[in-house]
Design a protein around this motif. Sequence first.
Motif, PDB file in Angstrom:
ATOM      1  N   ASN A 140      54.509  53.598  97.552  1.00 44.80           N
ATOM      2  CA  ASN A 140      55.633  54.271  96.894  1.00 44.80           C
ATOM      3  C   ASN A 140      56.278  55.330  97.779  1.00 44.80           C
ATOM      4  OD1 ASN A 140      55.444  52.866  94.409  1.00 44.80           O
ATOM      5  ND2 ASN A 140      53.556  54.027  94.029  1.00 44.80           N
TER       6      ASN A 140
ATOM      7  N   SER B 136      48.067  50.097  97.746  1.00 42.35           N
ATOM      8  CA  SER B 136      47.711  51.447  98.175  1.00 42.35           C
ATOM      9  C   SER B 136      46.224  51.491  98.507  1.00 42.35           C
ATOM     10  CB  SER B 136      48.068  52.473  97.097  1.00 42.35           C
ATOM     11  OG  SER B 136      47.206  52.305  96.003  1.00 42.35           O
TER      12      SER B 136
ATOM     13  N   ASP C  86      45.273  57.191 104.729  1.00 42.74           N
ATOM     14  CA  ASP C  86      45.649  56.977 103.327  1.00 42.74           C
ATOM     15  C   ASP C  86      47.014  56.305 103.294  1.00 42.74           C
ATOM     16  OD1 ASP C  86      43.378  58.372 102.473  1.00 42.74           O
ATOM     17  OD2 ASP C  86      44.436  60.294 102.435  1.00 42.74           O
ATOM     18  N   TYR C  87      47.207  55.403 102.340  1.00 43.63           N
ATOM     19  CA  TYR C  87      48.497  54.721 102.273  1.00 43.63           C
ATOM     20  C   TYR C  87      48.970  54.571 100.833  1.00 43.63           C
ATOM     21  CZ  TYR C  87      52.132  51.219 102.804  1.00 43.63           C
ATOM     22  OH  TYR C  87      53.327  50.561 102.762  1.00 43.63           O
ATOM     23  N   ASP C  88      50.199  55.001 100.606  1.00 43.72           N
ATOM     24  CA  ASP C  88      50.819  54.834  99.295  1.00 43.72           C
ATOM     25  C   ASP C  88      52.165  54.138  99.491  1.00 43.72           C
ATOM     26  OD1 ASP C  88      51.987  54.974  96.851  1.00 43.72           O
ATOM     27  OD2 ASP C  88      51.848  57.156  96.629  1.00 43.72           O
TER      28      ASP C  88
ATOM     29  N   LYS D 128      58.309  47.853  97.140  1.00 35.15           N
ATOM     30  CA  LYS D 128      57.220  48.801  96.834  1.00 35.15           C
ATOM     31  C   LYS D 128      56.188  48.207  95.880  1.00 35.15           C
ATOM     32  CE  LYS D 128      59.956  53.024  97.471  1.00 35.15           C
ATOM     33  NZ  LYS D 128      59.864  52.967  98.925  1.00 35.15           N
TER      34      LYS D 128
END
Length: 352
Positions: free
Chosen positions: A19, A32, A15-17, A27
């Motif tokens: 922020n 995401s 998983d990638y966010d 950012k």
Amino acid sequence: TPPTEGKMFIKALFDYDPNEDKAIPCKEAGLSFRKGDILQIMSQDDATWWQAKPEGDASPRAGLIPSKHFQERRLALRRPEILVQPLKVSNRKSSGFRRSFRLSRKDKKTNKSMYECRKSDQYDTADVPTYEEVTPYRRQNHEKYRLVVLVGPVGVGLNELKRKLLISDTQHYGVTVPHTTRARRSQESDGVEYIFISKHLFETDVQNNKFIEYGEYKNNYYGTSIDSVRSVLAKNKVCLLDVQPHTVKHLRTLEFKPYVIFIKPPSIERLRETRKNAKIVSSRDDQAAAKPFTEEDFQEMIKSAQIMESQYGHLFDKIIINDDLTVAFNELKATFDKLETETHWVPVSWLH
Ligand code: 5GP
């Protein structure tokens, strides 16, 4: 020409966010994604930040994602045990390996070996799931969806779900016939309940890697052979297989194209509510040994599911929570229906 030609796709294994990423230069420019998402790579010009967009997204705008190399490196730094591991698989002689292993273990306290390992790029990136390059796979017209592997902790209801699927359409779904070395019982026939073989043959087959999994029960061997999966597929049936998640990697080939479904328990509160009067079957199918669930069974199930998900989550194509059996079954059925029509994404490595 197929519209995907010349394009590069990857499956995200984490998983990638953006922020929450301190390293990303901007950012707002980040993309995401969730584990399992298919992304199209638009640019790999930068060694650290690739540009990508979700597969099928018509918008021309791409977002930044960490490159494979960059992500592997920082994940490996967070999990120092990965840095020590490659010494085990290197080509060194075993005495050499032992020496270096001990050395790096000792140095770990000072953080020195981590740095040295990183410098020599010796970590095993296979243990750091980041991305996998995938390609759309065009199925032959008559080909049903390949092999479906169901994994999940003991007691989660995997057997009930499998049985419900089977009886919902016996022409469509099939299961493997296991091998055993125990004597045939009078009401049993060879090739139906089991394939009965000698201990000697079983041991030879094990040595020749003919089994996906096997175990011992009351002094006899039981196991699932690779050929038993082939014979279900040869009848043009969807083969339903439940195995321990660690065996999945042996099945990840072009021949089997496994679709892996993780059956996950709900919260412990829901387990207590929904399984109050149910019974747990702890060994594979042994209905006679069924016992009411205890609080420890619930805790064990949750813990075991967490371990499975953290270790093998990147291999799961779908996660279904078995809170209510009927709801879970309908979700499973819907997943199967979709499988027969949608694009398969298979790792590029399967094609070589
Ligand atoms: P039975 O001899 O009563 O038919 O089966 C006894 C036990 O054998 C089952 O409860 C299960 O634990 C085990 N068993 C049956 N099939 C398999 C198999 O394919 N693999 C493994 N590992 N165990 C099996």
